[in-house]
Design a protein around this motif. Structure first.
Motif, PDB file in Angstrom:
ATOM      1  N   ASP A  22      -4.853 -10.777  -3.786  1.00 21.39           N
ATOM      2  CA  ASP A  22      -3.721  -9.871  -3.672  1.00 21.39           C
ATOM      3  C   ASP A  22      -3.921  -8.601  -4.469  1.00 21.39           C
ATOM      4  O   ASP A  22      -3.027  -7.779  -4.587  1.00 21.39           O
ATOM      5  N   ARG A  54       7.029  -9.913  -0.298  1.00 23.89           N
ATOM      6  CA  ARG A  54       5.721  -9.341  -0.048  1.00 23.89           C
ATOM      7  C   ARG A  54       5.877  -7.837   0.078  1.00 23.89           C
ATOM      8  O   ARG A  54       6.906  -7.332   0.532  1.00 23.89           O
ATOM      9  N   ALA A  58       0.391  -8.159   0.475  1.00 25.14           N
ATOM     10  CA  ALA A  58       0.249  -8.865  -0.794  1.00 25.14           C
ATOM     11  C   ALA A  58       1.582  -9.406  -1.284  1.00 25.14           C
ATOM     12  O   ALA A  58       2.655  -8.866  -0.993  1.00 25.14           O
ATOM     13  N   LYS A  76       1.834  -4.645 -10.946  1.00 27.05           N
ATOM     14  CA  LYS A  76       0.792  -5.211 -10.086  1.00 27.05           C
ATOM     15  C   LYS A  76       0.340  -4.128  -9.116  1.00 27.05           C
ATOM     16  O   LYS A  76       1.141  -3.294  -8.680  1.00 27.05           O
ATOM     17  N   ASN A  77      -0.924  -4.145  -8.767  1.00 28.39           N
ATOM     18  CA  ASN A  77      -1.490  -3.104  -7.905  1.00 28.39           C
ATOM     19  C   ASN A  77      -1.244  -3.357  -6.424  1.00 28.39           C
ATOM     20  O   ASN A  77      -1.310  -4.496  -5.944  1.00 28.39           O
ATOM     21  N   PHE A  78      -0.986  -2.243  -5.711  1.00 33.92           N
ATOM     22  CA  PHE A  78      -0.814  -2.273  -4.262  1.00 33.92           C
ATOM     23  C   PHE A  78      -1.494  -1.052  -3.663  1.00 33.92           C
ATOM     24  O   PHE A  78      -1.715  -0.044  -4.339  1.00 33.92           O
ATOM     25  N   ASN A  83       4.440   0.977   2.847  1.00 38.75           N
ATOM     26  CA  ASN A  83       4.289  -0.471   2.814  1.00 38.75           C
ATOM     27  C   ASN A  83       5.592  -1.131   3.241  1.00 38.75           C
ATOM     28  O   ASN A  83       6.688  -0.686   2.864  1.00 38.75           O
TER      29      ASN A  83
END
Length: 238
Positions: A22, A54, A58, A76-78, A83
């Motif tokens: 993820d 989600r 991810a 957290k990275n995206f 998105n």
């Protein structure tokens, strides 16, 4: 493997967090790689016993245990761009509430995603100024997610001037630097000018160069433990 690089060095990050399918789960917001966006998530939905979600392909967060009311999930990275956000919240009465919407992220930026309820479950995305403060100072902001509550002002100790003034429901202030020597209680008063203290957070030993969110959450009209009005402080690196 480009997602595993950061501003503080790949070896440190691999030791602390590692990589997974993820993406990279960050412990500190300044670890955001330049080609990825970072999102921290707050579950501020009164009465919710868990939230699953989600963002794009991810999972919305990486946590141990249930993501229940009042809990914070660190950055957290995206992938940047538009998105799809899909959220489902669960409650003790077996009720479920869903939220589906698109949000846009910019590479190299850090964000906070606040999940709340105002008749329906909603979300508020803010871009975070995560430049670390000076030595001897902490960076603080005020988040008002107290349902059914009028605008608030936040005071430190016996100060006459509020640190943050007239923050309405679903309002998020900018960050301010304050000295870590400011150790008085945090007091929340109605912005209308009343001297009545509605909520208090006991004196804090602020950590130098740390980033905090001070939150009012819950529902003024409920006395249930997982719904009632409360104030709390979140350290962004934890």
């Amino acid at each position: 493997m480009r997602a595993c690089f950061s501003f503080i060095g790949v070896f440190i990050l691999l030791l602390i967090t590692g990589c997974n399918k993820d993406g990279l789960s960050l412990n500190r917001p300044n670890d955001t790689p330049g080609n990825i966006a970072a999102v921290a998530t707050f579950n501020l939905i009164p009465g919710s016993t868990s939230v699953v979600g989600r963002l794009g392909a991810a999972s919305l967060y990486t946590l141990t245990g249930s993501f229940d009311f009042g809990r914070y999930a660190a950055y957290k990275n995206f992938l940047p761009g538009t998105n799809k956000l899909e959220v489902e919240s669960f409650f003790d009465n077996k009720e479920r509430k869903q939220l589906v919407q698109n949000i846009s992220l910019t590479a190299g930026r850090a964000y906070s995603l606040f999940l709340y309820e105002d008749k329906e479950v909603g979300s508020l995305l803010t871009e975070d100024n995560i430049i670390l403060p000076r030595e001897g100072y902490a960076k603080v902001r005020f988040v008002h997610m107290g349902k059914s509550l009028s605008p608030l002002s936040l005071y430190i100790g016996n100060e006459d001037k509020p640190l943050f003034a007239n923050i309405a429901f679903k309002g998020v202030s900018d960050f301010k630097e304050i000295s870590t020597h400011n150790t008085g209680p945090l007091e929340f008063k109605a912005a209308s000018g009343s001297n009545t203290v509605l909520l208090t957070i006991e004196p804090q030993n602020l950590i130098s160069r740390e980033i905090y969110s001070v939150l009012v959450i819950g529902d003024l009209e409920s006395n249930l433990p997982n719904e009632k009005l409360q104030a709390k402080i979140v350290i962004h690196s934890r």
